[in-house]
Design an enzyme around this catalytic site. Structure first.
Site, PDB file in Angstrom:
ATOM      1  CE1 TYR A 179      -4.349  -0.392  -0.403  1.00 26.75           C
ATOM      2  CE2 TYR A 179      -4.158  -2.179   0.995  1.00 26.75           C
ATOM      3  CZ  TYR A 179      -4.830  -1.431  -0.030  1.00 26.75           C
ATOM      4  OH  TYR A 179      -5.960  -2.192  -0.240  1.00 26.75           O
ATOM      5  CG  ASP A 317      -5.959 -35.448  13.148  1.00 23.28           C
ATOM      6  OD1 ASP A 317      -6.037 -35.418  14.553  1.00 23.28           O
ATOM      7  OD2 ASP A 317      -6.657 -34.618  12.428  1.00 23.28           O
TER       8      ASP A 317
END
Lengths: 436, 436
Positions: A179, A317
């Site tokens: 920006y 997991d």
């Protein structure tokens, strides 16, 4: 946790599963029977202490091997290792680049930047370092060339912005950088790409440039550090934990009496461990990036590993995605390869939940999930990855996963009681040194 | 921040933008000129102090109006407000339900649960409370009926699991709950839905049931609280901040000398504010959910607002999504409507970045983005929402956004220097009381 409290916990867990149907009772009673296998905590702690000291001496050996490969010590080295640099060093590197350009302009030759290629053909995996590094192929980016004039301008602008940020002693995001000159950069992809170029040109990590990523990781446990000068005691961060700072260079004064680092894939397991103050029973540092690891968490883990020389045990997991997450921590991701030396923690042990745990802990069939076609495809690809192939134990586990076509989440252990993870599964794993 | 340091900052900002092209220099010099409009901090602080005390007395009035509408005080009330309850109260409510079922069974009538409907036709928005509540329509869930036997069983099981969790004094996630009886629940959507039913049946929030969502919010600033008994001083949480705890009932001892709460949409702006220690210059509490607000952050904000009675000022992107985020904080989301009384913070002021700020602060055209068709559609829908229609200022701003078809991010302010947000924009906003 006191013995009394543990017993109370055990009976409550029994009560919680007292309405289990007969179909699950065999598994549940077996799961409970594992509790009796647990030795006193003092005995498990003795095991962990010897592990921690072994890890510390092993790290020293590994450091030596890294020094042997330091390319700055070896002028013939054919690869670039991008490294953390302090502000003074980065600033003077920028000054040197700009002075060289100015001299070149004054002598009438215009200016050009030499930009290392980040193409995959210029990347190589070094097995002895267990890292992806960049080869030395560079391309010239002359200002006096229609094809590169724009990019040379953008490069000069990014160098000047990074210089301003460093001089102010602040940190900004990639979006902030974009920006500051939207008209020149056009879109953020361009300023981001040039920022990566600048990082390689200067041989500095992106965090050394004070351009930081957003944070999503949290940490609790036996760790004290300073975040921007504030002393943070991670044993006193409640259940929520401390947000891992986005700017690793503001982290200092790391101290710990932990025996290991427990790296957790998911938020839910982190919360269980934090609420049960697992780290008070088994001194450890618990951290999670809540899924796919972000840069800040990877930098933080590496920093802990390097400074504290503790073993890192992973709780993920039992599915290909869990292993993928480990691979990002261990080997980095391809698009950050040039930064890989500073982002990766190669030596992570796979504690659980492993495919072999499903039968070993008799996780009920209904808590296991069938692998999808996509899971199986990812699993097969992982079998070809170097970080898996190097570890025979991992290959076997992954092969078992692909053979049984079953996966399971950490939370599948909740089927034996909400606190089975912290009261039985993890203590038993630690006692049996059951990691690979 | 000292005057000296501020001046140093100002000159560095000037230097950072010294290479600005002529096209942007007018906007940049205007932006810099706003700095001279800033009165001394002491004067701005005096303004904020009067605002804070006004907010406190207004809150007391609002509390009274809430008490007037307390349905438990009014047996003829036609709606259900689900409220926070302590563990003892929830446990005894479960006991009463189960005893009633047992008595019914012993008398030979089997058992049935009365479940309030969560259908949208049973929801109503109460303008004077500014909240969505449930009407009193209930459906029977008898065990002795083929259509509902399964669901009645699941309901009984969830009640028993919640009871076990409360008795252990722990917190679990929805996923944990599901895994305790996968065979019965089938899939998590079923246990989640019944958990919501149970929440309505008991008239308790989900967090009172100790079933918590994952956290992603962070907080820094002038706030001290206890997280699970650990005292957290949020002025000493570095740049990373403190992760907002997932279990609000473990939060206690909230103290603050802040004058307002600054609610920030995004992580990057949060980091800027934290690194610049904005809260030391203007005493405030800064928090963000990093995008779409999660339940834990909404609960935390509400708790701060209720206990501290501070005004809440919001800093969001100037686009429809920024307003959507405010609506979730203020009115809740439809699928958590029954819990809305405990999740919402109705009175939030829109500080910025507002559509009118773009011209007022002369944000360069290239830092503004054209609205997409989808943006415009969402913006038009927002114009029909009650929380917008109630506030004339908001309607005008939103109409301006739709007319100009321009949006901008908070970070567009970086075009005037990385610290323009904390050094000029926000101080000037506070000085001018420029919120609506």
């Amino acid at each position: 946790m006191s013995e009394k409290k543990r017993r109370a916990g055990a009976s409550a867990a029994g009560a919680a599963s007292s309405s289990k149907k007969p179909r699950a009772s065999a598994a549940a009673s077996y799961a409970e029977s594992l509790r009796s296998k647990l030795r006193p905590d003092a005995s498990i702690l003795a095991t962990l202490r010897s592990l921690a000291s072994a890890s510390s001496s092993k790290s020293k050996a590994a450091e030596k091997s890294l020094a042997d490969h330091d390319p700055s010590a070896d002028p013939t080295a054919s690869y670039i290792v991008v490294a953390d640099q302090d502000t003074t060093s980065v600033t003077s590197r920028i000054n040197r680049l700009v002075l060289a350009a100015a001299r070149s302009i004054l002598s009438g030759r215009g200016f050009s930047f030499a930009v290392p290629s980040r193409a995959s053909s210029n990347q190589v995996y070094l097995p002895d370092l267990d890292r992806i590094v960049l080869l030395r192929r560079e391309s010239a980016r002359p200002f006096a060339n229609v094809a590169t004039a724009r990019k040379a301008t953008v490069t000069a602008r990014v160098l000047s912005l990074v210089h301003a940020v460093l001089r102010r002693g602040i940190h900004v995001t990639k979006r902030d950088l974009f920006y500051t000159d939207v008209k020149l950069f056009g879109d953020q992809a361009q300023s981001d790409a040039v920022l990566d170029d600048v990082s390689c040109m200067l041989g500095c990590t992106r965090s050394s440039l004070h351009v930081v990523a957003s944070e999503k990781g949290v940490v609790v446990g036996r760790l004290v550090f300073a975040d921007d000068g504030d002393r943070i005691d991670c044993t006193r961060m409640g259940v929520g934990g401390k947000a891992i700072p986005p700017n690793i260079d503001r982290v200092s004064g790391i101290e710990s009496d932990a025996l290991f680092i427990l790296l957790v894939e998911k938020d839910a397991a982190f919360m269980r461990l934090a609420e049960d103050r697992f780290y008070n029973r088994f001194p450890c540092i618990i951290l999670t990036a809540k899924g796919q690891p972000d840069v800040a968490t990877r930098l933080f883990l590496r920093r802990l590993k390097v400074e504290l020389k503790l073993p890192v045990l992973a709780l993920v997991d039992s599915d290909p995605y869990g292993l993928k997450i480990l691979s990002v921590y261990m080997c980095g991701s391809k698009n950050m390869s040039y930064d890989s030396a500073n982002l990766t923690t190669p030596d992570i042990k796979w504690l659980g939940v492993r495919p072999s745990d499903l039968d070993k802990y008799r996780v009920p069939q209904q808590c296991r999930l069938p692998m999808t076609d996509h899971d199986i495809k990812v699993g097969k690809e992982l079998l070809e990855e170097d970080f898996v192939k190097q570890n025979e134990g991992w290959v076997k586990e992954l092969e078992m996963m692909l053979r049984t076509k079953q996966k399971a989440e950490i939370q599948a252990l909740s089927s034996f009681g909400f606190q089975y993870l912290t009261e039985v599964y993890l203590p038993l794993k630690l006692q049996q040194q059951d990691w690979i």
